[in-house]
Design an enzyme around this catalytic site. Structure first.
Site, PDB file in Angstrom:
ATOM      1  N   CYS A  13       0.830  -1.216   0.000  1.00 37.67           N
ATOM      2  CA  CYS A  13       0.000   0.000   0.000  1.00 37.67           C
ATOM      3  C   CYS A  13       0.861   1.260   0.000  1.00 37.67           C
ATOM      4  O   CYS A  13       0.538   2.256   0.657  1.00 37.67           O
ATOM      5  CB  CYS A  13      -0.927  -0.013   1.209  1.00 37.67           C
ATOM      6  SG  CYS A  13      -2.103  -1.386   1.229  1.00 37.67           S
ATOM      7  N   ARG A  19      -1.321   6.828  -4.993  1.00 38.69           N
ATOM      8  CA  ARG A  19      -1.356   8.165  -5.605  1.00 38.69           C
ATOM      9  C   ARG A  19      -1.288   8.130  -7.118  1.00 38.69           C
ATOM     10  O   ARG A  19      -1.869   8.969  -7.801  1.00 38.69           O
ATOM     11  CB  ARG A  19      -0.171   8.945  -5.034  1.00 38.69           C
ATOM     12  CG  ARG A  19      -0.183  10.424  -5.174  1.00 38.69           C
ATOM     13  CD  ARG A  19       0.974  11.041  -4.401  1.00 38.69           C
ATOM     14  NE  ARG A  19       2.283  10.532  -4.802  1.00 38.69           N
ATOM     15  CZ  ARG A  19       3.063   9.802  -4.032  1.00 38.69           C
ATOM     16  NH1 ARG A  19       2.676   9.438  -2.818  1.00 38.69           N
ATOM     17  NH2 ARG A  19       4.242   9.393  -4.477  1.00 38.69           N
ATOM     18  N   ARG A  39       0.842  -6.444   4.611  1.00 45.21           N
ATOM     19  CA  ARG A  39       1.072  -7.324   5.763  1.00 45.21           C
ATOM     20  C   ARG A  39       0.136  -6.969   6.911  1.00 45.21           C
ATOM     21  O   ARG A  39       0.069  -7.692   7.904  1.00 45.21           O
ATOM     22  CB  ARG A  39       2.539  -7.229   6.175  1.00 45.21           C
ATOM     23  CG  ARG A  39       3.458  -7.946   5.184  1.00 45.21           C
ATOM     24  CD  ARG A  39       4.907  -7.698   5.459  1.00 45.21           C
ATOM     25  NE  ARG A  39       5.752  -8.556   4.631  1.00 45.21           N
ATOM     26  CZ  ARG A  39       7.036  -8.366   4.414  1.00 45.21           C
ATOM     27  NH1 ARG A  39       7.647  -7.331   4.968  1.00 45.21           N
ATOM     28  NH2 ARG A  39       7.738  -9.189   3.659  1.00 45.21           N
ATOM     29  N   TYR A  60       1.383 -10.931   1.298  1.00 49.23           N
ATOM     30  CA  TYR A  60       1.778 -10.906  -0.099  1.00 49.23           C
ATOM     31  C   TYR A  60       1.605 -12.284  -0.729  1.00 49.23           C
ATOM     32  O   TYR A  60       1.254 -12.400  -1.908  1.00 49.23           O
ATOM     33  CB  TYR A  60       3.238 -10.453  -0.235  1.00 49.23           C
ATOM     34  CG  TYR A  60       3.537  -9.105   0.377  1.00 49.23           C
ATOM     35  CD1 TYR A  60       2.565  -8.107   0.477  1.00 49.23           C
ATOM     36  CD2 TYR A  60       4.820  -8.814   0.860  1.00 49.23           C
ATOM     37  CE1 TYR A  60       2.849  -6.880   1.043  1.00 49.23           C
ATOM     38  CE2 TYR A  60       5.119  -7.579   1.418  1.00 49.23           C
ATOM     39  CZ  TYR A  60       4.127  -6.620   1.517  1.00 49.23           C
ATOM     40  OH  TYR A  60       4.415  -5.402   2.064  1.00 49.23           O
ATOM     41  N   LEU A  76       7.096  -2.048  -3.358  1.00 47.74           N
ATOM     42  CA  LEU A  76       7.693  -2.289  -2.056  1.00 47.74           C
ATOM     43  C   LEU A  76       9.030  -1.558  -1.926  1.00 47.74           C
ATOM     44  O   LEU A  76       9.612  -1.123  -2.929  1.00 47.74           O
ATOM     45  CB  LEU A  76       7.917  -3.791  -1.859  1.00 47.74           C
ATOM     46  CG  LEU A  76       6.657  -4.674  -1.900  1.00 47.74           C
ATOM     47  CD1 LEU A  76       7.044  -6.149  -1.874  1.00 47.74           C
ATOM     48  CD2 LEU A  76       5.732  -4.347  -0.734  1.00 47.74           C
ATOM     49  N   LYS A  99      11.011   1.433  -9.810  1.00 49.16           N
ATOM     50  CA  LYS A  99      12.429   1.701  -9.932  1.00 49.16           C
ATOM     51  C   LYS A  99      13.005   2.045  -8.566  1.00 49.16           C
ATOM     52  O   LYS A  99      12.271   2.488  -7.692  1.00 49.16           O
ATOM     53  CB  LYS A  99      12.706   2.810 -10.938  1.00 49.16           C
ATOM     54  CG  LYS A  99      11.819   4.027 -10.949  1.00 49.16           C
ATOM     55  CD  LYS A  99      11.590   4.905  -9.874  1.00 49.16           C
ATOM     56  CE  LYS A  99      12.236   5.541  -8.843  1.00 49.16           C
ATOM     57  NZ  LYS A  99      11.802   6.000  -7.657  1.00 49.16           N
ATOM     58  N   ARG A 168      13.209   5.729   2.391  1.00 50.67           N
ATOM     59  CA  ARG A 168      14.316   6.261   1.579  1.00 50.67           C
ATOM     60  C   ARG A 168      15.551   6.563   2.418  1.00 50.67           C
ATOM     61  O   ARG A 168      16.632   6.764   1.877  1.00 50.67           O
ATOM     62  CB  ARG A 168      13.873   7.538   0.856  1.00 50.67           C
ATOM     63  CG  ARG A 168      12.761   7.354  -0.161  1.00 50.67           C
ATOM     64  CD  ARG A 168      12.299   8.695  -0.687  1.00 50.67           C
ATOM     65  NE  ARG A 168      11.252   8.593  -1.667  1.00 50.67           N
ATOM     66  CZ  ARG A 168       9.952   8.498  -1.361  1.00 50.67           C
ATOM     67  NH1 ARG A 168       9.579   8.485  -0.076  1.00 50.67           N
ATOM     68  NH2 ARG A 168       9.041   8.425  -2.306  1.00 50.67           N
ATOM     69  N   ASP A 180      16.283   6.772  -5.665  1.00 51.82           N
ATOM     70  CA  ASP A 180      14.919   7.302  -5.681  1.00 51.82           C
ATOM     71  C   ASP A 180      14.652   8.208  -6.877  1.00 51.82           C
ATOM     72  O   ASP A 180      13.628   8.073  -7.542  1.00 51.82           O
ATOM     73  CB  ASP A 180      14.634   8.057  -4.380  1.00 51.82           C
ATOM     74  CG  ASP A 180      13.156   8.353  -4.216  1.00 51.82           C
ATOM     75  OD1 ASP A 180      12.341   7.409  -4.336  1.00 51.82           O
ATOM     76  OD2 ASP A 180      12.800   9.520  -3.975  1.00 51.82           O
TER      77      ASP A 180
END
Length: 333
Positions: A13, A19, A39, A60, A76, A99, A168, A180
Site C-alpha cells: 500500500c 497516488r 502485511r 503478499y 515495495l 524503480k 528512503r 529514488d
C-alpha cells in the site's frame, strides 16, 4: 486469446501505488485493479474500500497465489523487489516493478532471468519514457535541428529530510537519492543517446542523520562520441525535475521532465539560432501508458517499448555511481 482486461494485483500500500499507479491502471485501456495486499490486513482493506478494489489480502503470499490475478505491481521498498519479483514470476504473474529494479545489477539480472524462464513480462516502472513527447524529442534531435548533441543535463531533487520513518532513509533497504530520483536523468540520457555509458564520476553528501544514505549526489556520466550527462539528485534540496539537451546549434529544455502533474507540464521548449518555440504535447497519464505497454506485450500484440534487460543496464550505471561516490574515484564501466 487476447483478454479483455489484464487483472492487476498491488503488492503493498505504498504512496506511489495509491497516488499514481492504481489511478493509472484505472485510466488505462487494458487493466483493472482486482486485489491489493498488505502485511496489515486492516490497511489493505481500508485502501481497497477507498479505491473500490474488489479484494484485500493480509499477506503478499495470498495475493500471489490468487489465480484470478494476471500481473503484479510491486511498489515495495527497494530491497524487497528481487524476492517478490521472482516469487510473482514463479507464480506465472507478469511484473511491473518500481524503480530502481533492485539494489544491484546482478540482482536485477536474476529477476529478469526468472521472468524469462517463467514466460512472463518484466518491466521497470520508468513511466516518463512511455510519454510520446520523448519520441518527439528524439525526432527533433534526429532531424538535426539543434545540431549534434554536445551534452545533457538532468536534475531531480526534493526536500524531505525531517521524515524520520521514510524508507528512503534506510541504507540496507536501498535508500538514497540516486535510487529514488537520480535514476531518472541517467535513464533519460541512455534513452536519448541510444547507447550505454563508458564511465562515471560522482560526489555525494552521505548524511549521518539519515543512516548514511546519499541525500544529494552530483555526477558526470561519460558516453562515447565526446558526450556526457551531468546530473544531480537530492532529497534535501530545492525541488527540480528538469532535463536539458544541448546541441551544437540549439537546445531542448524539458522543464518537467519526469513527472507531469498538470496539462501544461508536459510541454517542452526548443531553442534554435532563429527561434524559441514551445512544443505542446497531450496531457496523458504516464502510468496508464506503461501499464498498457506491459499488457499488449503480455498478450503478444506487440514488443514492449523497452526490453526487460534495460533494467539491468540502468542498474549497472547506478552501481558505478554509488561506487564512485564512496571511493571518490572515476569508475569505468
Amino acid at each position: 486469446m487476447v483478454m479483455t482486461k489484464l487483472r492487476w494485483g498491488i503488492l503493498g500500500c505504498a504512496g506511489i501505488a495509491i497516488r499514481a499507479c492504481i489511478p493509472g491502471i484505472v485510466q488505462s485501456q487494458t487493466g483493472i485493479v482486482s486485489a491489493i495486499a498488505s502485511r496489515d490486513l486492516q490497511k489493505s482493506q481500508e485502501v481497497a474500500e477507498r479505491l473500490n478494489i474488489p479484494k484485500a489480502y493480509g499477506s503478499y503470499e495470498e495475493l500471489i497465489a490468487d489465480p484470478d490475478i494476471d500481473a503484479m505491481y510491486i511498489p515495495l521498498p527497494n530491497h524487497l523487489h528481487k524476492e517478490w519479483t521472482i516469487r510473482a514470476a514463479e507464480a506465472g504473474k507478469h511484473v511491473l516493478c518500481e524503480k530502481p529494479a533492485s539494489l544491484t545489477a546482478a540482482d536485477t539480472e536474476e529477476m529478469v532471468a526468472a521472468c524469462e524462464k517463467a514466460g512472463v513480462q518484466f518491466a521497470e516502472a520508468f513511466m516518463y519514457r512511455h510519454h510520446p513527447r520523448y519520441t518527439r524529442i528524439k525526432e527533433i534531435i534526429d532531424s538535426g535541428e539543434i545540431g549534434e548533441i554536445r551534452g545533457i543535463h538532468g536534475a531531480f531533487t526534493f526536500s524531505n529530510p525531517g521524515d524520520s520513518k521514510n524508507v528512503r532513509f534506510k541504507r540496507e533497504w536501498g535508500g538514497g537519492s540516486l535510487y529514488d530520483v537520480g535514476c531518472y536523468p541517467i535513464s533519460a540520457a541512455r534513452l536519448i543517446l541510444g547507447r550505454e555509458p563508458e564511465a562515471v564520476t560522482t560526489h555525494a553528501f552521505f548524511s549521518p542523520e539519515h543512516d548514511d544514505v546519499d541525500m544529494m549526489m552530483s555526477g558526470l556520466v561519460e558516453f562515447s562520441g565526446n558526450v556526457a550527462l551531468t546530473f544531480d539528485c537530492g532529497m534535501w534540496a530545492g525541488s527540480r525535475n528538469i532535463l536539458e539537451i544541448v546541441g551544437a546549434t540549439g537546445r531542448i529544455e524539458v522543464p518537467s521532465a519526469y513527472v507531469t502533474p498538470t496539462e501544461e507540464s508536459g510541454h517542452f521548449i526548443v531553442h534554435t539560432r532563429n527561434e524559441r518555440r514551445v512544443e505542446t504535447v497531450p496531457f496523458l497519464n504516464q502510468y496508464a501508458l506503461e501499464v498498457d505497454d506491459l499488457a499488449y506485450a503480455a498478450w503478444g500484440e506487440k514488443q514492449p517499448n523497452f526490453a526487460a534487460s534495460d533494467a539491468t543496464l540502468n542498474m549497472k550505471v547506478l552501481d558505478a555511481c554509488l561506487e564512485s561516490a564512496r571511493k571518490r574515484s572515476r569508475i569505468v564501466l
